[in-house]
Design a protein around this motif. Sequence first.
Motif, PDB file in Angstrom:
ATOM      1  N   UNK A  52     -80.199 -55.160  77.095  1.00 23.77           N
ATOM      2  CA  UNK A  52     -79.403 -54.443  76.080  1.00 23.77           C
ATOM      3  C   UNK A  52     -78.782 -55.384  75.038  1.00 23.77           C
ATOM      4  N   UNK A  53     -79.198 -56.633  75.062  1.00 26.02           N
ATOM      5  CA  UNK A  53     -78.681 -57.638  74.124  1.00 26.02           C
ATOM      6  C   UNK A  53     -79.173 -57.309  72.716  1.00 26.02           C
ATOM      7  N   UNK A  54     -78.270 -57.222  71.772  1.00 27.20           N
ATOM      8  CA  UNK A  54     -78.610 -56.837  70.401  1.00 27.20           C
ATOM      9  C   UNK A  54     -79.451 -57.885  69.671  1.00 27.20           C
ATOM     10  N   UNK A  55     -79.499 -59.107  70.185  1.00 25.98           N
ATOM     11  CA  UNK A  55     -80.311 -60.160  69.569  1.00 25.98           C
ATOM     12  C   UNK A  55     -81.779 -60.039  69.935  1.00 25.98           C
ATOM     13  N   UNK A  56     -82.067 -59.224  70.953  1.00 27.49           N
ATOM     14  CA  UNK A  56     -83.416 -59.166  71.509  1.00 27.49           C
ATOM     15  C   UNK A  56     -84.116 -57.884  71.084  1.00 27.49           C
ATOM     16  N   UNK A  57     -85.337 -58.057  70.567  1.00 27.86           N
ATOM     17  CA  UNK A  57     -86.162 -56.919  70.160  1.00 27.86           C
ATOM     18  C   UNK A  57     -86.892 -56.342  71.367  1.00 27.86           C
ATOM     19  N   UNK A  58     -87.454 -57.220  72.198  1.00 24.36           N
ATOM     20  CA  UNK A  58     -88.269 -56.765  73.315  1.00 24.36           C
ATOM     21  C   UNK A  58     -88.230 -57.813  74.421  1.00 24.36           C
ATOM     22  N   UNK A  59     -88.259 -57.332  75.659  1.00 23.61           N
ATOM     23  CA  UNK A  59     -88.214 -58.198  76.835  1.00 23.61           C
ATOM     24  C   UNK A  59     -89.245 -57.656  77.818  1.00 23.61           C
ATOM     25  N   UNK A  60     -90.221 -58.495  78.218  1.00 23.07           N
ATOM     26  CA  UNK A  60     -91.268 -58.002  79.109  1.00 23.07           C
ATOM     27  C   UNK A  60     -91.868 -59.138  79.927  1.00 23.07           C
ATOM     28  N   UNK A  61     -92.534 -58.758  81.011  1.00 19.63           N
ATOM     29  CA  UNK A  61     -93.192 -59.715  81.887  1.00 19.63           C
ATOM     30  C   UNK A  61     -94.544 -60.075  81.272  1.00 19.63           C
ATOM     31  N   UNK A  62     -94.879 -61.346  81.312  1.00 23.64           N
ATOM     32  CA  UNK A  62     -96.162 -61.810  80.788  1.00 23.64           C
ATOM     33  C   UNK A  62     -97.312 -61.172  81.554  1.00 23.64           C
ATOM     34  N   UNK A  63     -98.339 -60.728  80.840  1.00 20.98           N
ATOM     35  CA  UNK A  63     -99.515 -60.153  81.489  1.00 20.98           C
ATOM     36  C   UNK A  63    -100.306 -61.219  82.233  1.00 20.98           C
ATOM     37  N   UNK A  64    -100.273 -62.452  81.735  1.00 17.73           N
ATOM     38  CA  UNK A  64    -101.035 -63.551  82.322  1.00 17.73           C
ATOM     39  C   UNK A  64    -100.339 -64.202  83.506  1.00 17.73           C
ATOM     40  N   UNK A  65     -99.003 -64.127  83.542  1.00 15.14           N
ATOM     41  CA  UNK A  65     -98.245 -64.825  84.582  1.00 15.14           C
ATOM     42  C   UNK A  65     -97.014 -64.001  84.936  1.00 15.14           C
ATOM     43  N   UNK A  66     -97.021 -63.406  86.107  1.00 18.27           N
ATOM     44  CA  UNK A  66     -95.912 -62.554  86.548  1.00 18.27           C
ATOM     45  C   UNK A  66     -94.617 -63.340  86.754  1.00 18.27           C
ATOM     46  N   UNK A  67     -94.693 -64.658  86.727  1.00 16.19           N
ATOM     47  CA  UNK A  67     -93.518 -65.501  86.912  1.00 16.19           C
ATOM     48  C   UNK A  67     -92.821 -65.859  85.614  1.00 16.19           C
ATOM     49  N   UNK A  68     -93.216 -65.204  84.516  1.00 18.10           N
ATOM     50  CA  UNK A  68     -92.626 -65.491  83.200  1.00 18.10           C
ATOM     51  C   UNK A  68     -92.168 -64.201  82.522  1.00 18.10           C
ATOM     52  N   UNK A  69     -91.014 -64.274  81.888  1.00 16.30           N
ATOM     53  CA  UNK A  69     -90.526 -63.186  81.054  1.00 16.30           C
ATOM     54  C   UNK A  69     -90.595 -63.644  79.612  1.00 16.30           C
ATOM     55  N   UNK A  70     -91.164 -62.803  78.765  1.00 16.83           N
ATOM     56  CA  UNK A  70     -91.252 -63.094  77.339  1.00 16.83           C
ATOM     57  C   UNK A  70     -90.157 -62.318  76.630  1.00 16.83           C
ATOM     58  N   UNK A  71     -89.426 -63.015  75.782  1.00 19.32           N
ATOM     59  CA  UNK A  71     -88.353 -62.401  75.017  1.00 19.32           C
ATOM     60  C   UNK A  71     -88.693 -62.525  73.534  1.00 19.32           C
ATOM     61  N   UNK A  72     -88.748 -61.374  72.864  1.00 15.73           N
ATOM     62  CA  UNK A  72     -88.944 -61.360  71.413  1.00 15.73           C
ATOM     63  C   UNK A  72     -87.584 -61.201  70.767  1.00 15.73           C
ATOM     64  N   UNK A  73     -87.257 -62.139  69.886  1.00 18.01           N
ATOM     65  CA  UNK A  73     -85.957 -62.177  69.225  1.00 18.01           C
ATOM     66  C   UNK A  73     -86.030 -61.429  67.893  1.00 18.01           C
ATOM     67  N   UNK A  74     -84.962 -60.724  67.557  1.00 19.37           N
ATOM     68  CA  UNK A  74     -84.899 -60.003  66.264  1.00 19.37           C
ATOM     69  C   UNK A  74     -84.828 -60.976  65.116  1.00 19.37           C
TER      70      UNK A  74
END
Length: 74
Positions: A52-74
């Motif tokens: 729910x962080x307003x700086x973040x556009x999207x937060x998701x688990x990498x399709x290639x590696x379940x041990x990584x979270x990808x964060x897209x910044x606004x």
Amino acid sequence: SLDVHGYTTDTVFVPVNDFINDNIKLGNKKIVIIHGIGEGILKKEINLLFKRDKRIRKLYISEDNMGCTIIEIK
């Protein structure tokens, strides 16, 4: 990317938050948090803290590696 292996749910917020702030200043739009797979405790905590962080556009688990979270910044 930021590797948070070895952090606990109590200590993971500060380094991830600082990493997000640093990348906003650098103008980066996508960052990777490496938390590992394990029991998924850090993955869940990062999702709870930043979904729910307003700086973040999207937060998701990498399709290639379940041990990584990808964060897209606004």
